[in-house]
Scaffold this active site. Structure first.
Site, PDB file in Angstrom:
ATOM      1  N   HIS A 135      11.324   9.384  -5.025  1.00 18.70           N
ATOM      2  CA  HIS A 135      11.543   8.024  -4.514  1.00 18.70           C
ATOM      3  C   HIS A 135      12.671   7.247  -5.196  1.00 18.70           C
ATOM      4  O   HIS A 135      12.658   6.013  -5.143  1.00 18.70           O
ATOM      5  CB  HIS A 135      10.266   7.197  -4.614  1.00 18.70           C
ATOM      6  N   GLY A 184      12.938  11.756   0.285  1.00 17.38           N
ATOM      7  CA  GLY A 184      11.637  12.109   0.840  1.00 17.38           C
ATOM      8  C   GLY A 184      10.978  10.911   1.504  1.00 17.38           C
ATOM      9  O   GLY A 184      10.272  11.042   2.500  1.00 17.38           O
ATOM     10  N   HIS A 185      11.202   9.729   0.963  1.00 14.51           N
ATOM     11  CA  HIS A 185      10.683   8.505   1.579  1.00 14.51           C
ATOM     12  C   HIS A 185      11.867   7.649   1.998  1.00 14.51           C
ATOM     13  O   HIS A 185      12.575   7.097   1.178  1.00 14.51           O
ATOM     14  CB  HIS A 185       9.802   7.731   0.606  1.00 14.51           C
ATOM     15  N   HIS A 238       4.270  11.112   7.872  1.00 12.88           N
ATOM     16  CA  HIS A 238       3.886   9.875   7.186  1.00 12.88           C
ATOM     17  C   HIS A 238       4.385   8.671   7.989  1.00 12.88           C
ATOM     18  O   HIS A 238       5.569   8.551   8.292  1.00 12.88           O
ATOM     19  CB  HIS A 238       4.528   9.922   5.795  1.00 12.88           C
ATOM     20  N   GLU A 290      -1.375  10.136   5.480  1.00 14.82           N
ATOM     21  CA  GLU A 290      -1.052   8.734   5.726  1.00 14.82           C
ATOM     22  C   GLU A 290      -0.219   8.609   6.996  1.00 14.82           C
ATOM     23  O   GLU A 290       0.747   7.846   7.051  1.00 14.82           O
ATOM     24  CB  GLU A 290      -0.291   8.112   4.546  1.00 14.82           C
ATOM     25  N   GLU A 306      -2.248   2.105   8.083  1.00 16.49           N
ATOM     26  CA  GLU A 306      -1.823   1.394   6.870  1.00 16.49           C
ATOM     27  C   GLU A 306      -1.110   0.093   7.217  1.00 16.49           C
ATOM     28  O   GLU A 306      -0.343   0.017   8.170  1.00 16.49           O
ATOM     29  CB  GLU A 306      -0.886   2.335   6.081  1.00 16.49           C
ATOM     30  N   CYS A 308       1.330  -1.282   5.704  1.00 17.80           N
ATOM     31  CA  CYS A 308       2.783  -1.033   5.654  1.00 17.80           C
ATOM     32  C   CYS A 308       3.300  -0.413   6.942  1.00 17.80           C
ATOM     33  O   CYS A 308       4.443  -0.669   7.344  1.00 17.80           O
ATOM     34  CB  CYS A 308       3.127  -0.078   4.513  1.00 17.80           C
ATOM     35  N   CYS A 374       2.174  -0.817  -2.407  1.00 18.06           N
ATOM     36  CA  CYS A 374       3.168  -1.010  -1.340  1.00 18.06           C
ATOM     37  C   CYS A 374       2.739  -2.063  -0.329  1.00 18.06           C
ATOM     38  O   CYS A 374       3.564  -2.827   0.162  1.00 18.06           O
ATOM     39  CB  CYS A 374       3.451   0.318  -0.648  1.00 18.06           C
ATOM     40  N   CYS A 375       1.439  -2.100   0.006  1.00 12.63           N
ATOM     41  CA  CYS A 375       1.003  -3.005   1.074  1.00 12.63           C
ATOM     42  C   CYS A 375       1.063  -4.472   0.650  1.00 12.63           C
ATOM     43  O   CYS A 375       1.650  -5.291   1.361  1.00 12.63           O
ATOM     44  CB  CYS A 375      -0.382  -2.613   1.584  1.00 12.63           C
TER      45      CYS A 375
END
Lengths: 612, 612
Positions: A135, A184-185, A238, A290, A306, A308, A374-375
């Site tokens: 990340h 990756g994200h 994801h 997720e 989620e 997010c 994160c949320c």
């Protein structure tokens, strides 16, 4: 309502700073976000050592890195939220707090521009060696978004300079002649486009394109990296990653006009909205990844959905609207916004859902913070931006996308045009719009007709007009507008029983209740503690009442339904069905559940039907 | 109907050879098993080289081991089936075929008694090195069961001698002074008890006890090896393994009177039957572990409910009955038998289900064989044994557990007593029993009152009697019985709407249809192709008709129900609910589904209820 093929329009969002809420729905939420959620998020970033990691990396404190490798991103996201807040609420104390934080970021930034406290403190020799997992580029993206927001709100360059130094460094490392790789994200793609938009530095747009074009070289559909983006047609993996990626892809497509990206976006958009989205707008049903599974797999009690991901859906939807000018994208944005997105924050602004199920046995509750935060940090940066989704402009006119009482000062072709909305939306469908151009001006006023409409009436200056939407889903009013012209729109809001596609096996013979954009649920606290055994006859009247003292002021639904007469389950797993008995039920907006006593909750209610 | 605490009774099953079916349900199935299923299973054992493995290991053929390490067990299970068949249908050709096979087993048996073609051919130095996975003891158990059945049916010792040599060898290897270990897949425990029962060799019972007592030293709840058996109170892990283990435990408890084993059995029994069993009698909901999950987790479409597990449940249930003399164990046996067990075999005897879901989108079908062939080979050995579950004797009398037209010759206290059942059960609840003792004899005749009964009438020689069951669930008739005394039992069989415990979330507001012991389903082929959108009003009459030419002769249910009017789902995932329309529905016995055109199937039908 088909999407005109290839009809790319040139739309610009009216910035959030131009919109002032005067309503009882968004204005209090934005205020609570500022006074409760923001301080709480900063407090958590402090006590969890997320901020201290910057101090240590910058030589301002002694110690070791604490937490997980993407914790920097949380701090950036709260800073971004604070920056958006500052845009509408000047606050010298907050401004100074941010400058102090930014000084810590600056101290932690390495000489070459690199900035990541985990790698600097724990694995300094391992930069960029684990792109799929660690990340670094994701954290960089959130830094860039914070910097752009801070610069736009305050005019200050201190955070933007840090972002630019880091972006330039990344640009020097990655590229066809350098390191080949993708995050990756995803997140940096949309952030680089923002950075391009404030700096006009084309390299950032090119770098965003590089990261998008580079996907497809692995077998990881978890990260949408299984096939090239231009060949993708189904939503996989994801959910948050997918949303951030496609938001960035839409941004790049807007700037480059890349037809292959437009086509991929349209196909993926159809896949998610027609086969993989909850009625609350939530997406990503599975906790395993997720994210997404197979078409129509939308379980209720185990729904991941989620917070997010709902925010990401709003981000992508808005960008798709800007590309196409079609109301269907705002329909989805609105569906998330009033349901599965704001369910992520408690009514007191202090607790968050990470996952948003559509049914509960009573053991699912919001928390003040999460280890993976994160949320919360997404909520705190999203809420102050809501006003930015309400209006847009095109060369032909003004687009009104969402309804709520507000005053907007819109710049159209260099002229200031005030638009004032008076309404109790989302509790009422009556909307009065007053248009105040500086002087009489001819333009299209495009009013979105929501997908949930059944009947609609409209008038200009009291004169009934035909209220038909065009193929883009808008009521397009083209005329010379004079100061204080009024448009009244009456979006009838009956209580609707909604069914899901028959392939959604979890909802067979069930209905969800909806009124306007708001999806309802039954909660134990209003229904004698038990809601899973309730059945709703098709003919049962459900009456809507506004309750100003309940849950911050909500319209509830009341009516008669049925439930099984109590039977003894001691030593039984199956038994002959008992009679039903009548019961009165109360439904509340889904977003407001779990704000009182804990208990069962259902969105999809079994329906009983006419006798034979 | 409580289970008298500590009240262990001394019951003996009446052997299958004493029962001759004269009915249209079991007699044709047993005949089809003999003429179609058995030859097909032997053929598959040949063409898949399962039999050839023995030839190679015995030096009778050249080649390499083919298949997987537990393939020997399939051959043994088919031999066991053939042996049970020979008991009632003498057949010199089959007898010779078995002798030929047994000669191959003998050739493959090693000098020390060891017999396992995988280890002998592939890893001769690795015997007993992977007990948790490699199923050596499991295969041995199936050999022992086959040998006991063959000895009992034919009186021949050739297979029994092989089993004894192998058992003695295992006994010499394992034990407190030798190798300590337990099988990963239980089976040998119950098989050793059978071997003990025909040989009277106490070491085999001790060895069974050793394998039971040794469990609990690992963390593998998958194999019920997480805590000692005596401390277990919940059903966990792989369903077939659990059933075989507890059947063996019940056998050991019956011979040893071990109170701690009784107590553990009772607790586990309650857990599985009150919280983890499908209405079809199927068990083990999850494909992940082929087994159990959490209480009330009983999904329909993804139900695993392996055929072997239903058979295992019948094996254990019958043993629990022999321990306790309570009808509730036969209730469960009957529930499996008429539903989730015989669903495992097609009506033509040629195709098998490995898993038995309670709902299907139309893509689940039986197959003639499986790579892992445990289910076909379990069916072929189970069906010929069904008659053995019908009757039992105690010192006080005769127990009639199941109803179907048959003639039984029962040995009671040294006397022959004929019991003749005339009935169309399971399609009718009218049962006429004729008792023919050699001379007038006084004893209890215990007639099981099924748990599904709502109303019952009974008469002796035409004279009405009070038809009340005792605390063990039996109508106990104590008198001097004279030749040709008749008892008529009228078990009323209304169509029942059954509900599941409210914690079974997949069945909320749904009903299953049951008539007598038979659970029904709706199949697409009878219902315009689509059954998932059907709702059944509480008041709708459902009439039962016997259709002699349908599905081998079944009673079907017909009535009026509702389904959604067709709506256009093009470009929609959610929409406002349409009206319902009336439809005629036909339900067939669950066990008979997927024997015609493929299509949807549901057991649990959404129920609609009275209007308000």
């Amino acid at each position: 309502m088909t999407n005109p093929s290839g009809g790319h329009v040139s739309l610009a969002a009216v910035p959030v700073t131009a919109v002032k809420f005067t309503d009882q729905f968004w204005a209090p939420r934005i205020e609570l976000n500022r006074t409760v959620t923001l301080p709480q998020c900063f407090h958590q970033c402090e006590v969890t050592n997320r901020i201290r990691n910057f101090e240590i990396a910058g030589g301002l404190a002694e110690g070791e890195f604490d937490g997980i490798y993407f914790n920097d991103s949380d701090v950036y996201k709260v800073v971004e939220g604070a920056a958006h807040i500052l845009a509408s609420f000047p606050d010298s104390e907050l401004d100074a707090y941010l400058d102090n934080l930014i000084a810590k970021f600056a101290a932690a930034q390495q000489d070459d521009g690199y900035l990541n406290t985990y790698y600097t403190l724990v694995e300094p020799d391992k930069r960029w060696t684990d792109l799929p997992v660690r990340h670094e580029l994701y954290c960089a993206g959130h830094l860039f978004e914070a910097a752009v927001a801070h610069y736009r709100s305050t005019g200050k360059q201190n955070l933007l300079d840090i972002a630019i130094r880091f972006a330039d460094y990344i640009d020097s490392v990655f590229g066809e002649d350098g390191l080949i790789g993708v995050p990756g994200h995803e997140e940096i793609e949309l952030a680089l486009v923002k950075l391009y938009e404030v700096t006009n530095e084309k390299r950032y747009l090119e770098l965003a394109k590089f990261f998008i074009d580079g996907r497809g070289d692995s077998d990881r559909d978890y990260a949408q990296d299984h096939i090239p983006v231009r060949e993708q047609s189904e939503i996989v993996g994801h959910a948050v990653r997918a949303m951030y990626l496609y938001a960035g892809v839409a941004d790049v497509a807007r700037h480059t006009g890349d037809e292959a990206l437009f086509a991929a976006m349209d196909a993926i958009w159809s896949d998610v909205t027609l086969r993989k989205m909850y009625v609350t707008g939530g997406i990503g049903p599975s906790s395993r990844n997720e994210g997404f599974t197979v078409p129509y797999d939308l379980p209720n009690e185990t729904a991941y959905a989620e917070t997010c991901a709902a925010i990401g859906m709003a981000l992508w939807s808005h960008r798709m609207f800007l590309l196409h000018g079609h109301a269907k994208y705002i329909d989805v944005l609105e569906q998330s916004l009033y349901n599965g997105l704001i369910s992520g924050i408690s009514l007191d602004g202090a607790e968050f859902f990470y996952v948003n199920p559509l049914a509960s046995n009573g053991h699912h509750h919001r928390q003040p913070w999460y280890g993976c935060a994160c949320c919360p940090t997404n909520v705190v940066r999203f809420i102050p931006q809501v006003g930015g989704y309400f209006y847009a402009t095109s060369p032909q006119g003004i687009w009104v996308n969402l309804y709520a009482a507000n005053q907007a000062t819109i710049t159209f072709n260099g002229k200031q045009i005030e638009v004032i909305q008076e309404t109790d939306h989302p509790w009422s469908g009556d909307v009065k719009l007053t248009v105040r151009p500086e002087r009489p001006t001819t333009f299209e006023l495009n009013l979105r007709i929501p997908s949930w409409y059944e009947k609609i009436t409209a008038a200009i200056n009291g004169q009934q007009i035909e209220a038909a939407h065009n193929e883009n889903g808008y009521l397009c009013l083209y005329r010379e507008w004079k100061p204080d012209d009024t448009i009244t729109l009456d979006l009838h809001m009956p209580v609707q029983r909604v069914i899901a596609h028959p392939s959604v096996t979890s909802n067979i013979r069930r209905v969800a209740l909806r009124r306007g954009p708001v999806v309802y649920c039954l909660e134990g606290v209003d229904n004698d503690g038990s809601v899973q055994d309730i059945a709703l006859p098709r003919e049962a009247d459900l009456e809507a009442h506004f309750e100003k003292d309940l849950l911050g002021g909500v319209t509830i639904l009341r009516g008669n339904a049925l439930r099984r007469k109590p039977v003894d389950w001691e030593n039984r797993l199956y038994q002959i069905a008992p009679e039903d008995e009548e019961t009165e039920i109360t439904a509340i907006p889904y977003y407001a559940w779990d704000n009182r006593d804990e208990g069962q909750m259902v969105v999809w209610v079994p329906e009983s039907t006419t006798d034979i």
